[in-house]
Design an enzyme around this catalytic site. Structure first.
Site, short mmCIF file in Angstrom:
data_model
loop_
_atom_site.label_atom_id
_atom_site.label_comp_id
_atom_site.label_asym_id
_atom_site.label_seq_id
_atom_site.Cartn_x
_atom_site.Cartn_y
_atom_site.Cartn_z
N LEU A 1 0.83 -1.21 0.00
CA LEU A 1 0.00 0.00 0.00
C LEU A 1 0.86 1.26 0.00
O LEU A 1 2.02 1.24 0.43
CB LEU A 1 -0.93 -0.03 1.21
N PRO A 2 0.30 2.39 -0.46
CA PRO A 2 1.13 3.59 -0.69
C PRO A 2 1.45 4.43 0.53
O PRO A 2 2.42 5.19 0.51
CB PRO A 2 0.28 4.39 -1.69
N LYS B 1 14.61 -0.77 5.31
CA LYS B 1 14.22 -0.17 4.03
C LYS B 1 14.40 1.34 4.06
O LYS B 1 14.90 1.94 3.10
CB LYS B 1 12.76 -0.53 3.72
#
Length: 354
Positions: A105-106, A221
């Protein structure tokens, strides 16, 4: 209560066709795992389709089925054409009795909202069941922590259910998603849940790094993209300086890629159009976005999002990130210039004042 170990045994049959070694007698079909996939954007759709296309073992037995959901109807249709079963709502996806649910998801808010809806819709009157949520989105460490706490609270309120969370953001971009060469950075507090999902990671990617307990995948990340954003700005500055002082950009790039400046932004995704076209010729058509007016690739808006998350995390941790802050501000200004939808190598043009 069904143990993690049982879930792991059920799912270990999942393998890529070229890696699979059947553990089942010819007269016995392996159990089929139901996998939900939420978020069918530029990354999520090809990841989902790779799972669909590799859903049978070498004997032709189905190892897993895919239930797909997105708010974009066109994306759901593409997933359905690729072989996934569409879900009209998140509630419908949950009612499909998923063993594993991936989210790609963004935004942080989207992740928390989707997981909250899934938990609210989770069947609680059925027989005891285990399951795993796998969030591949790039989100803040605080978001991962809140989602993890949501799941722990759900488990505490429903003794017959045990759900786990893996934070597993990816690196490799759209090309990596399409080619199943993604790198997964995984945070997991339970080895059984990780091993249950590992075969699915192997279908979608080529490398899996276990970064530590829950939350460490998201942190890893952000650290990677913090360095990448600053790296790209540095390469853009160097290429522009060489241009201004009369050095052939291809020669400059070749020297940098044979010297201490070598990095992904110089050698794989060089932001200079002339260098990118040279790379395109060498690769026989597969060049960096800079040779296609910065179309495709990793969007500047996404880099701004990741740098913002990293800078916020640094502030919360009391860690100085002066280069990261500067890179974030440069990408914010590029966004205001209307460059946000271009590949983040567009920074080279922004620094030229274009």
């Amino acid at each position: 209560m069904i143990s993690h170990l049982r879930l792991s045994r059920t799912l270990m049959c999942i393998r890529k066709h070229n890696r699979n070694v059947s553990r089942w007698a010819s007269t016995t079909a392996p159990p089929t795992t139901t996998v939900g996939f939420v978020g069918l954007g530029n990354m999520g759709l090809p990841m989902c389709l790779n799972l669909v296309q590799n859903s049978h073992n070498e004997n032709g037995d189905r190892t897993h089925s895919i239930i797909a959901y997105d708010t974009n109807e066109a994306s759901i249709q593409k997933a359905e054409l690729g072989g996934a079963t569409p879900a009209a709502t998140l509630e419908e996806l949950v009612q499909s009795n998923c063993d594993i649910i991936f989210t790609m998801l963004p935004t942080c808010a989207a992740v928390e909202e989707v997981v909250g809806t899934l938990l609210e819709s989770w069947p609680v009157e059925e027989e005891p069941k285990s399951g795993v949520f796998v969030d591949c989105s790039t989100v803040s460490p605080m978001t991962t922590r809140r989602v993890h706490d949501q799941i722990l609270a759900f488990n505490a309120a429903h003794k017959n259910i045990h759900l786990d969370l893996l934070d597993a953001p990816v690196s490799g971009g759209v090309k990596g998603a399409e080619g199943a060469t993604l790198t997964f950075m995984v945070g997991s507090s339970h080895d059984e849940a990780l091993e249950a999902v590992r075969p699915l990671f192997e279908i979608m990617g080529s490398r899996i790094f276990v970064c530590g307990k829950s939350g460490t995948g998201s942190v890893t990340k952000l650290c990677n993209n913090l360095a990448l954003g600053a790296q790209m700005v540095g390469i853009c500055e160097a290429m522009n300086l060489g241009d201004a002082l009369g050095v052939d950009p291809v020669i400059l790039a070749n020297v940098m890629n044979a010297s201490t400046a070598k990095c992904w932004s110089s050698g794989i995704c060089n932001p200079h159009p002339t260098v990118a076209k040279s790379m395109q010729e060498e690769r026989q058509g597969n060049g960096p976005p800079a040779c296609q007016n910065y179309e495709g690739g990793f969007g500047a808006n996404l880099m701004l999002k990741d740098l913002s998350l990293a800078v916020d995390a640094g502030q919360q941790a009391g860690v100085a990130l002066p280069v990261g802050v500067t890179a974030k501000e440069l990408y914010r200004l590029a966004q205001l210039r209307g460059m946000g939808d271009k590949d983040f190598g567009i920074m080279l043009q922004f620094l030229l004042g274009k």
